[in-house]
Motif scaffolding. Structure first.
Motif, PDB file in Angstrom:
ATOM      1  N   ILE A  99       0.827  -1.543  -0.214  1.00  0.00           N
ATOM      2  CA  ILE A  99       0.158  -0.153  -0.702  1.00  0.00           C
ATOM      3  C   ILE A  99       1.025   1.743   0.300  1.00  0.00           C
ATOM      4  CG2 ILE A  99      -1.339   1.077   1.333  1.00  0.00           C
ATOM      5  CD1 ILE A  99      -2.894  -1.325   2.480  1.00  0.00           C
ATOM      6  N   LEU A 100       1.992   1.755   1.153  1.00  0.00           N
ATOM      7  CA  LEU A 100       3.024   2.654   1.036  1.00  0.00           C
ATOM      8  C   LEU A 100       3.386   2.391   0.015  1.00  0.00           C
ATOM      9  CD1 LEU A 100       4.252   1.669   4.305  1.00  0.00           C
ATOM     10  CD2 LEU A 100       3.096   3.408   3.580  1.00  0.00           C
ATOM     11  N   GLU A 101       3.901   1.722  -1.230  1.00  0.00           N
ATOM     12  CA  GLU A 101       4.845   1.513  -2.272  1.00  0.00           C
ATOM     13  C   GLU A 101       3.988   1.816  -3.209  1.00  0.00           C
ATOM     14  OE1 GLU A 101       6.108  -2.806  -2.457  1.00  0.00           O
ATOM     15  OE2 GLU A 101       7.243  -2.068  -0.853  1.00  0.00           O
ATOM     16  N   GLN A 102       2.434   0.982  -3.501  1.00  0.00           N
ATOM     17  CA  GLN A 102       2.218   2.744  -4.861  1.00  0.00           C
ATOM     18  C   GLN A 102       1.973   3.199  -4.362  1.00  0.00           C
ATOM     19  OE1 GLN A 102      -1.012  -0.905  -4.620  1.00  0.00           O
ATOM     20  NE2 GLN A 102       0.607  -2.413  -5.280  1.00  0.00           N
ATOM     21  N   ASP A 103       1.467   4.354  -4.088  1.00  0.00           N
ATOM     22  CA  ASP A 103       0.818   5.295  -3.401  1.00  0.00           C
ATOM     23  C   ASP A 103       1.724   6.211  -4.061  1.00  0.00           C
ATOM     24  OD1 ASP A 103      -1.006   7.353  -1.334  1.00  0.00           O
ATOM     25  OD2 ASP A 103       1.103   8.539  -1.469  1.00  0.00           O
ATOM     26  N   PRO A 104       1.780   6.953  -5.080  1.00  0.00           N
ATOM     27  CA  PRO A 104       2.254   7.939  -5.848  1.00  0.00           C
ATOM     28  C   PRO A 104       2.895   8.807  -5.043  1.00  0.00           C
ATOM     29  CG  PRO A 104       0.040   8.085  -6.330  1.00  0.00           C
ATOM     30  CD  PRO A 104       0.221   7.089  -6.218  1.00  0.00           C
TER      31      PRO A 104
END
Length: 151
Positions: A40-45
């Motif tokens: 979730i953290l990695e996919q947030d722009p």
């Protein structure tokens, strides 16, 4: 135990491990929650575009601990000077420094918001990312000693 029986047991165990890993890899429910929180953290722009990668380190009883280059025991300025070298030598009240601090606080708050949007997360804690400082050649004071356990 004869050789054939032993071979059959080893092959069955290997197949069972393979099956468990394959199912857990493709099934969100079986993958560790910490992996999903990090995704979730990695996919947030917004988080992905910031020079520091916030990571979920521990998830236990509704509390997620996130890594951060800033904690109460460490000032933010050495971190900002490293990610934005143009700030080095400027006073703390310089507009560029103030803007960099606001950006960091905004990204940090966004990371908390991302975690708090998860239904099973009730609290977010921070842990100083000492590894980041080490990798970037910034010396940190030693961690405070652990208090003795009361008997």
């Amino acid at each position: 135990m004869d050789r054939l029986t032993l071979s059959a047991i080893i092959a069955s165990a290997a197949f069972l491990v393979f099956l468990i890993v394959t199912l857990s890899w493709h099934n969100d429910e079986l993958r560790p929650r910490i992996w999903r929180l990090n995704e979730i953290l990695e996919q947030d722009p917004m988080l992905a575009s910031y020079p520091y990668r916030f990571r979920a380190l521990v998830f236990l009883n509704g509390t997620v601990t996130l890594s951060s280059p800033h904690a109460l025991e460490r000032p933010l300025r050495p971190f900002l000077d490293r990610i934005e070298p143009a700030l080095t030598g400027k006073p703390d009240n310089a507009p560029e420094v103030q803007d960099a601090e606001r950006r960091f606080r905004s990204v940090e708050a966004h990371a908390v918001e991302m975690m708090m949007n998860e239904p099973d997360v009730q609290t977010v804690n921070w842990a100083l990312d000492r590894a980041w400082y080490h990798q970037n050649g910034i010396e940190l004071p030693p961690p405070p000693p652990l208090s003795p356990v009361a008997r």
